[in-house]
Design an enzyme around this catalytic site. Structure first.
Site, PDB file in Angstrom:
ATOM      1  N   TYR A  90       0.817  -1.221   0.000  1.00  0.00           N
ATOM      2  CA  TYR A  90       0.000   0.000   0.000  1.00  0.00           C
ATOM      3  C   TYR A  90       0.851   1.271   0.000  1.00  0.00           C
ATOM      4  CZ  TYR A  90      -4.529  -2.355   0.726  1.00  0.00           C
ATOM      5  OH  TYR A  90      -5.698  -3.089   0.570  1.00  0.00           O
ATOM      6  N   PHE A 127      -5.318   7.365   7.280  1.00  0.00           N
ATOM      7  CA  PHE A 127      -5.781   6.026   7.662  1.00  0.00           C
ATOM      8  C   PHE A 127      -4.710   4.940   7.442  1.00  0.00           C
ATOM      9  CE2 PHE A 127      -7.279   6.719   3.263  1.00  0.00           C
ATOM     10  CZ  PHE A 127      -6.732   5.612   2.617  1.00  0.00           C
ATOM     11  N   ARG A 184     -12.395  -5.535 -10.385  1.00  0.00           N
ATOM     12  CA  ARG A 184     -12.815  -4.373  -9.580  1.00  0.00           C
ATOM     13  C   ARG A 184     -14.346  -4.265  -9.566  1.00  0.00           C
ATOM     14  NH1 ARG A 184      -9.193  -1.295  -6.488  1.00  0.00           N
ATOM     15  NH2 ARG A 184     -10.365   0.585  -7.005  1.00  0.00           N
ATOM     16  N   THR A 216     -14.735   1.108  -3.217  1.00  0.00           N
ATOM     17  CA  THR A 216     -13.892   1.073  -2.007  1.00  0.00           C
ATOM     18  C   THR A 216     -14.746   1.211  -0.749  1.00  0.00           C
ATOM     19  OG1 THR A 216     -12.110   2.073  -3.284  1.00  0.00           O
ATOM     20  CG2 THR A 216     -11.918   2.179  -0.872  1.00  0.00           C
ATOM     21  N   ARG A 261     -18.258  -6.345  -1.894  1.00  0.00           N
ATOM     22  CA  ARG A 261     -18.357  -5.361  -0.808  1.00  0.00           C
ATOM     23  C   ARG A 261     -19.798  -4.941  -0.569  1.00  0.00           C
ATOM     24  NH1 ARG A 261     -13.139  -2.004  -3.046  1.00  0.00           N
ATOM     25  NH2 ARG A 261     -11.491  -3.106  -1.906  1.00  0.00           N
ATOM     26  N   HIS A 263      -9.259  -7.130  -1.674  1.00  0.00           N
ATOM     27  CA  HIS A 263      -8.440  -6.221  -2.475  1.00  0.00           C
ATOM     28  C   HIS A 263      -8.443  -6.693  -3.915  1.00  0.00           C
ATOM     29  CE1 HIS A 263      -4.968  -3.976  -3.998  1.00  0.00           C
ATOM     30  NE2 HIS A 263      -4.617  -5.120  -4.573  1.00  0.00           N
ATOM     31  N   GLU A 271       1.975  -6.105  -8.086  1.00  0.00           N
ATOM     32  CA  GLU A 271       1.448  -6.795  -6.901  1.00  0.00           C
ATOM     33  C   GLU A 271       1.680  -8.304  -6.983  1.00  0.00           C
ATOM     34  OE1 GLU A 271      -1.951  -3.353  -6.139  1.00  0.00           O
ATOM     35  OE2 GLU A 271      -2.606  -5.362  -6.710  1.00  0.00           O
TER      36      GLU A 271
HETATM   37  P1  GDP Z   1      -9.313  -0.030  -3.133  1.00  0.00           P
HETATM   38  O1  GDP Z   1      -8.375  -0.086  -4.306  1.00  0.00           O
HETATM   39  O2  GDP Z   1     -10.767   0.019  -3.535  1.00  0.00           O
HETATM   40  O3  GDP Z   1      -9.065  -1.136  -2.133  1.00  0.00           O
HETATM   41  O4  GDP Z   1      -9.059   1.364  -2.394  1.00  0.00           O
HETATM   42  P2  GDP Z   1      -7.690   2.191  -2.142  1.00  0.00           P
HETATM   43  O5  GDP Z   1      -6.554   1.594  -2.915  1.00  0.00           O
HETATM   44  O6  GDP Z   1      -7.989   3.620  -2.338  1.00  0.00           O
HETATM   45  O7  GDP Z   1      -7.447   1.961  -0.579  1.00  0.00           O
HETATM   46  C1  GDP Z   1      -6.920   0.755  -0.098  1.00  0.00           C
HETATM   47  C2  GDP Z   1      -7.699   0.337   1.122  1.00  0.00           C
HETATM   48  O8  GDP Z   1      -7.532   1.317   2.143  1.00  0.00           O
HETATM   49  C3  GDP Z   1      -9.219   0.253   0.931  1.00  0.00           C
HETATM   50  O9  GDP Z   1      -9.639  -0.967   0.371  1.00  0.00           O
HETATM   51  C4  GDP Z   1      -9.716   0.425   2.344  1.00  0.00           C
HETATM   52  O10 GDP Z   1      -9.602  -0.785   3.099  1.00  0.00           O
HETATM   53  C5  GDP Z   1      -8.711   1.434   2.902  1.00  0.00           C
HETATM   54  N1  GDP Z   1      -9.214   2.808   2.750  1.00  0.00           N
HETATM   55  C6  GDP Z   1      -9.248   3.575   1.632  1.00  0.00           C
HETATM   56  N2  GDP Z   1      -9.768   4.785   1.881  1.00  0.00           N
HETATM   57  C7  GDP Z   1     -10.052   4.802   3.194  1.00  0.00           C
HETATM   58  C8  GDP Z   1     -10.624   5.776   4.086  1.00  0.00           C
HETATM   59  O11 GDP Z   1     -10.945   6.894   3.685  1.00  0.00           O
HETATM   60  N3  GDP Z   1     -10.783   5.404   5.392  1.00  0.00           N
HETATM   61  C9  GDP Z   1     -10.416   4.167   5.845  1.00  0.00           C
HETATM   62  N4  GDP Z   1     -10.616   3.860   7.142  1.00  0.00           N
HETATM   63  N5  GDP Z   1      -9.891   3.234   5.054  1.00  0.00           N
HETATM   64  C10 GDP Z   1      -9.712   3.537   3.749  1.00  0.00           C
HETATM   65 MG    MG Z   2      -6.332   0.181  -4.382  1.00  0.00          MG
END
Ligand code: GDP
Ligand code: MG
Length: 153
Positions: free
Chosen positions: A52, A60, A88, A94, A105, A118, A129
């Site tokens: 990440y 966060f 996706r 998300t 989700r 993920h 990845e």
């Molecule tokens: P994804 O690709 O849909 O998984 O989203 P991202 O790559 O933007 O973020 C990775 C992971 O971080 C997400 O799946 C969530 O578990 C977490 N996450 C992302 N945005 C937020 C947020 O605003 N708040 C919190 N608590 N967790 C977040």
């Molecule tokens: Mg992501």
């Protein structure tokens, strides 16, 4: 244009603890994707921070790494037509509250910090990845007997 791609899909610790490995695998299998790698892992903080790393400046981020480090993760590679984008779509948004019913989700989660799974967001990130999570030889190349019943050619 559609193309055959590989995507990295991981069932996060909440998905594993909630017994959702089988239903999540079923969604990808039933859609027609081919599983080419799978393992249950607890890769540790440094690995999860690397996974990440694009999010390291987000507030966060520490909670995200702690969440991901809280139990085993089911790491997988799925292959097939437009696997990254379609993966996706199967996952949903998300934020689970914004995810449509019928997505993983949207069916199983409520909050972003416990959103079950993920999926890679681009072909380039999928390749990065897969290389981070799997060693050479752990991703298996095989021809599915169902191929001619899923694809036209
Ligand atoms: P994804 O690709 O849909 O998984 O989203 P991202 O790559 O933007 O973020 C990775 C992971 O971080 C997400 O799946 C969530 O578990 C977490 N996450 C992302 N945005 C937020 C947020 O605003 N708040 C919190 N608590 N967790 C977040
Ligand atoms: Mg992501």
């Amino acid at each position: 244009m559609s193309s055959t791609e590989q995507t990295f899909i991981a069932i996060k610790p909440d998905g594993v603890q909630r017994g959702l490995i089988a239903p999540i695998i079923a969604r990808f299998e039933n859609r027609g994707f081919k599983l080419t790698a799978i393992k249950l892992v607890t890769p540790g903080k440094a690995h999860l921070e690397k996974h990440y790393e694009d999010l390291k400046d987000k507030k966060f981020f520490p909670d995200l790494v702690e969440y991901m480090n809280s139990g085993p993760i089911c790491a997988m590679v799925w292959e097939g037509m437009d696997a990254v984008k379609t993966g996706r779509t199967i996952l949903g948004a998300t934020n689970p509250l914004a995810s449509a019913p019928g997505t993983i989700r949207g069916d199983y989660a409520l909050v972003m910090g416990r959103n079950i799974c993920h999926g890679s967001d681009s072909v380039e990130n999928a390749q990065k990845e897969i290389a981070l999570w799997f060693k050479e030889g752990e991703v298996v190349s095989w021809k599915s007997a169902q191929q001619a019943w899923i694809y036209e050619n």
